[in-house]
Design an enzyme around this catalytic site. Structure first.
Site, mmCIF file in Angstrom:
data_model
loop_
_atom_site.group_PDB
_atom_site.id
_atom_site.type_symbol
_atom_site.label_atom_id
_atom_site.label_comp_id
_atom_site.label_asym_id
_atom_site.label_seq_id
_atom_site.Cartn_x
_atom_site.Cartn_y
_atom_site.Cartn_z
ATOM 1 N N HIS A 1 0.834 -1.216 0.000
ATOM 2 C CA HIS A 1 0.000 0.000 0.000
ATOM 3 C C HIS A 1 0.866 1.262 0.000
ATOM 4 O O HIS A 1 0.474 2.297 0.541
ATOM 5 C CB HIS A 1 -1.000 -0.007 1.174
ATOM 6 C CG HIS A 1 -2.060 -1.052 0.987
ATOM 7 N ND1 HIS A 1 -3.167 -0.847 0.199
ATOM 8 C CD2 HIS A 1 -2.141 -2.330 1.424
ATOM 9 C CE1 HIS A 1 -3.901 -1.958 0.192
ATOM 10 N NE2 HIS A 1 -3.296 -2.881 0.915
ATOM 11 N N ASP B 1 2.515 1.932 -3.154
ATOM 12 C CA ASP B 1 2.691 2.331 -4.567
ATOM 13 C C ASP B 1 1.810 3.519 -4.950
ATOM 14 O O ASP B 1 2.269 4.461 -5.581
ATOM 15 C CB ASP B 1 2.531 1.142 -5.544
ATOM 16 C CG ASP B 1 1.180 0.444 -5.534
ATOM 17 O OD1 ASP B 1 0.347 0.748 -4.652
ATOM 18 O OD2 ASP B 1 0.957 -0.401 -6.428
ATOM 19 N N SER C 1 -9.494 -18.813 -23.677
ATOM 20 C CA SER C 1 -8.675 -19.171 -22.516
ATOM 21 C C SER C 1 -8.974 -20.598 -22.085
ATOM 22 O O SER C 1 -10.122 -21.041 -22.154
ATOM 23 C CB SER C 1 -8.994 -18.215 -21.360
ATOM 24 O OG SER C 1 -8.541 -18.770 -20.148
ATOM 25 N N GLY D 1 -7.339 -14.690 -7.623
ATOM 26 C CA GLY D 1 -7.947 -14.261 -6.354
ATOM 27 C C GLY D 1 -7.085 -14.555 -5.145
ATOM 28 O O GLY D 1 -7.559 -14.483 -4.012
ATOM 29 N N GLY E 1 -4.195 -12.924 -4.471
ATOM 30 C CA GLY E 1 -3.308 -11.796 -4.173
ATOM 31 C C GLY E 1 -1.951 -11.936 -4.840
ATOM 32 O O GLY E 1 -0.967 -11.348 -4.394
ATOM 33 N N LEU E 2 -1.878 -12.722 -5.923
ATOM 34 C CA LEU E 2 -0.590 -12.980 -6.577
ATOM 35 C C LEU E 2 -0.536 -12.334 -7.975
ATOM 36 O O LEU E 2 0.307 -12.675 -8.793
ATOM 37 C CB LEU E 2 -0.330 -14.493 -6.656
ATOM 38 C CG LEU E 2 -0.316 -15.194 -5.283
ATOM 39 C CD1 LEU E 2 -0.168 -16.707 -5.444
ATOM 40 C CD2 LEU E 2 0.800 -14.648 -4.383
ATOM 41 N N SER E 3 -1.443 -11.400 -8.220
ATOM 42 C CA SER E 3 -1.428 -10.581 -9.448
ATOM 43 C C SER E 3 -1.685 -11.375 -10.724
ATOM 44 O O SER E 3 -1.009 -11.175 -11.740
ATOM 45 C CB SER E 3 -0.103 -9.825 -9.589
ATOM 46 O OG SER E 3 0.024 -8.901 -8.575
ATOM 47 N N SER E 4 -2.701 -12.233 -10.678
ATOM 48 C CA SER E 4 -3.050 -12.948 -11.911
ATOM 49 C C SER E 4 -3.532 -11.971 -12.981
ATOM 50 O O SER E 4 -3.268 -12.172 -14.168
ATOM 51 C CB SER E 4 -4.123 -13.998 -11.629
ATOM 52 O OG SER E 4 -5.285 -13.393 -11.102
ATOM 53 N N ASP F 1 2.116 -4.103 -9.383
ATOM 54 C CA ASP F 1 1.961 -5.451 -9.926
ATOM 55 C C ASP F 1 2.401 -5.502 -11.386
ATOM 56 O O ASP F 1 3.073 -6.441 -11.821
ATOM 57 C CB ASP F 1 0.508 -5.915 -9.813
ATOM 58 C CG ASP F 1 -0.014 -5.829 -8.389
ATOM 59 O OD1 ASP F 1 0.810 -5.773 -7.469
ATOM 60 O OD2 ASP F 1 -1.244 -5.807 -8.221
HETATM 61 C C1 GLA Z 1 -2.737 -4.590 -4.956
HETATM 62 C C2 GLA Z 1 -2.600 -3.493 -5.987
HETATM 63 C C3 GLA Z 1 -1.192 -2.883 -5.952
HETATM 64 C C4 GLA Z 1 -0.795 -2.490 -4.537
HETATM 65 C C5 GLA Z 1 -1.085 -3.615 -3.555
HETATM 66 C C6 GLA Z 1 -0.850 -3.201 -2.117
HETATM 67 O O1 GLA Z 1 -1.906 -5.673 -5.280
HETATM 68 O O2 GLA Z 1 -2.856 -3.998 -7.272
HETATM 69 O O3 GLA Z 1 -1.121 -1.789 -6.827
HETATM 70 O O4 GLA Z 1 -1.425 -1.300 -4.152
HETATM 71 O O5 GLA Z 1 -2.416 -4.088 -3.665
HETATM 72 O O6 GLA Z 1 0.488 -2.961 -1.908
#
Ligand code: GLA
Length: 391
Positions: free
Chosen positions: A42, A44, A75, A131, A133-136, A181
């Protein structure tokens, strides 16, 4: 628990499936990874610092241009085998739902920049858990962005490409995320964590040699799905912006530890803890980079656990499952642990000595069973490569 995923093997399968679905050969195959953030959460969207690393888990995508202005998306994981067919010239925010809004959003964002891109046939598959929290979603966006960059000869640099992907997520998919991300997926390199300045998009590759130091980084997916579009993230972001305004700075990044006592004294009680988290978290990123640069990655552990306490107590984005995973991991001998990503569920990372890894994973699973939570899944993170062409 060994989680070294074979992206090159996946590229062959994706190429073959593209040929089956689209009835032609693709012009190339590209891959872009998910990420874990080691520290700097939190920060960025406060123009601050982060230290993510790419996972070996990727979205792999085969694509070939079309000259009729159609974007035809397929997909393995979504859409029940159907092709989603969209007219590129008619793409508009809110007009596409489900997973297809991410690739469509990137094509829309490129056109918003005035870039001359048209249609494409696309097939993709992903090993990045959704889902968790690993930026899929960033992996998906960045895979499309690098493919389009090459197919249409755009020559965007990596930070610009990350900005396009972030814009797609913000303005097309409606998720108000920061840039971490997408920068991680675009700019990470094998063996390194990425020291990111979110204001300037300057990056520094910081060697993170886990195996050389007898360490492992476990990713414990709590199975609690977070949804950044649900308003809580946007509210926190707005709170930080309001605090920066009240304090007379462009962004909370402009405050250091020495400014904190005066800043906290002058803020309304609901904003003060947010500011304390962001300022101390930026400092933790600096300390983490110093410890890695000094060749002492095991010394990250205490910073991870302190970062989690700050996210739990000040920023209030943890939940019962992430708090329990951290407590159980540390209780079983992890050097440190914290939630990673936006929070409200998602995954916890735990830095462990090699010989403690199995015990830590077992302790977390046991604690989840006793609490009546569904079993966590465990992956292993090694600092991996960013977005690239694979074939
Ligand atoms: C998510 C958002 C990021 C970042 C994080 C928290 O992953 O996509 O931009 O703000 O939360 O660090």
């Amino acid at each position: 628990m060994n989680d070294l995923v074979d992206t090159e093997g996946a590229a062959d399968a994706v190429r073959r499936e593209f040929e089956r679905v689209h009835g032609r050969a693709p012009e190339g195959v590209w891959a872009a990874p998910g990420r874990v953030n080691l520290i700097g959460e939190h920060t960025d969207y406060n123009d601050g610092f982060c230290l993510p690393m790419a996972l070996p888990r990727t979205t792999v995508l085969a694509a070939g241009r079309r000259d009729d202005g159609l974007l035809r998306l397929h997909s393995t994981r979504g859409g029940e085998g159907r092709i989603t067919e969209l007219r590129v010239a008619e793409l508009a925010p809110g007009g596409v739902t489900g997973w297809a809004r991410y690739p469509a959003g990137v094509v829309w964002a490129l056109r918003e920049r005035g870039l001359p891109v048209g249609g494409a046939d696309v097939h993709l598959d992903s090993t990045v858990p959704v889902g968790a929290g690993l930026s899929s979603s960033a992996a998906l966006e960045c895979a499309v962005a690098v493919a389009y960059d090459e197919l249409y000869g755009l020559r965007l640099d990596r930070p610009e490409t990350a900005r396009v992907a972030q814009y797609a997520e913000n303005a097309f998919a409606g998720v108000p995320c920061g840039v971490m991300d997408q920068m991680a997926s675009m700019c990470c390199t094998e063996g390194n964590a990425l020291h990111l300045d979110s204001r300037t998009l300057e990056v520094r590759q910081v060697p993170f040699d886990l195996t050389g130091h007898g360490l492992r980084l476990l990713v414990l997916d709590t199975g609690v799905s977070h949804d950044l579009a649900d308003g809580a993230y946007a509210a926190l972001r707005a709170g930080c912006e309001r605090a920066a305004g009240l304090l007379g700075v462009a962004a909370l990044r402009d405050l250091g530890g020495a400014d904190l006592p005066a800043a906290l004294a002058g803020l309304p009680p609901e904003l003060a803890p947010l500011v304390r988290h962001v300022v101390t978290e930026n400092e933790r990123v600096g300390q983490a980079v110093d410890r890695l640069a000094a060749g002492a990655p095991e010394a990250l552990g205490a910073l991870l656990t302190a970062g989690h306490a700050s996210l739990r107590d000040d920023y209030r984005v943890s939940c019962a499952e992430t708090d329990l995973a951290v407590a159980a991991a540390v209780g079983a001998g992890a050097l440190g642990a914290r939630m990673t990503g936006g929070g409200f569920g998602g995954s916890v990372i735990a830095l462990v000595r090699e010989d403690a890894a199995e015990g830590v994973a077992r302790a977390v699973a046991g604690a989840f069973a006793s609490a009546g939570f569904k079993p966590p899944s465990v992956l292993e993170a090694v600092p991996s490569a960013g977005a690239r062409r694979t074939a």
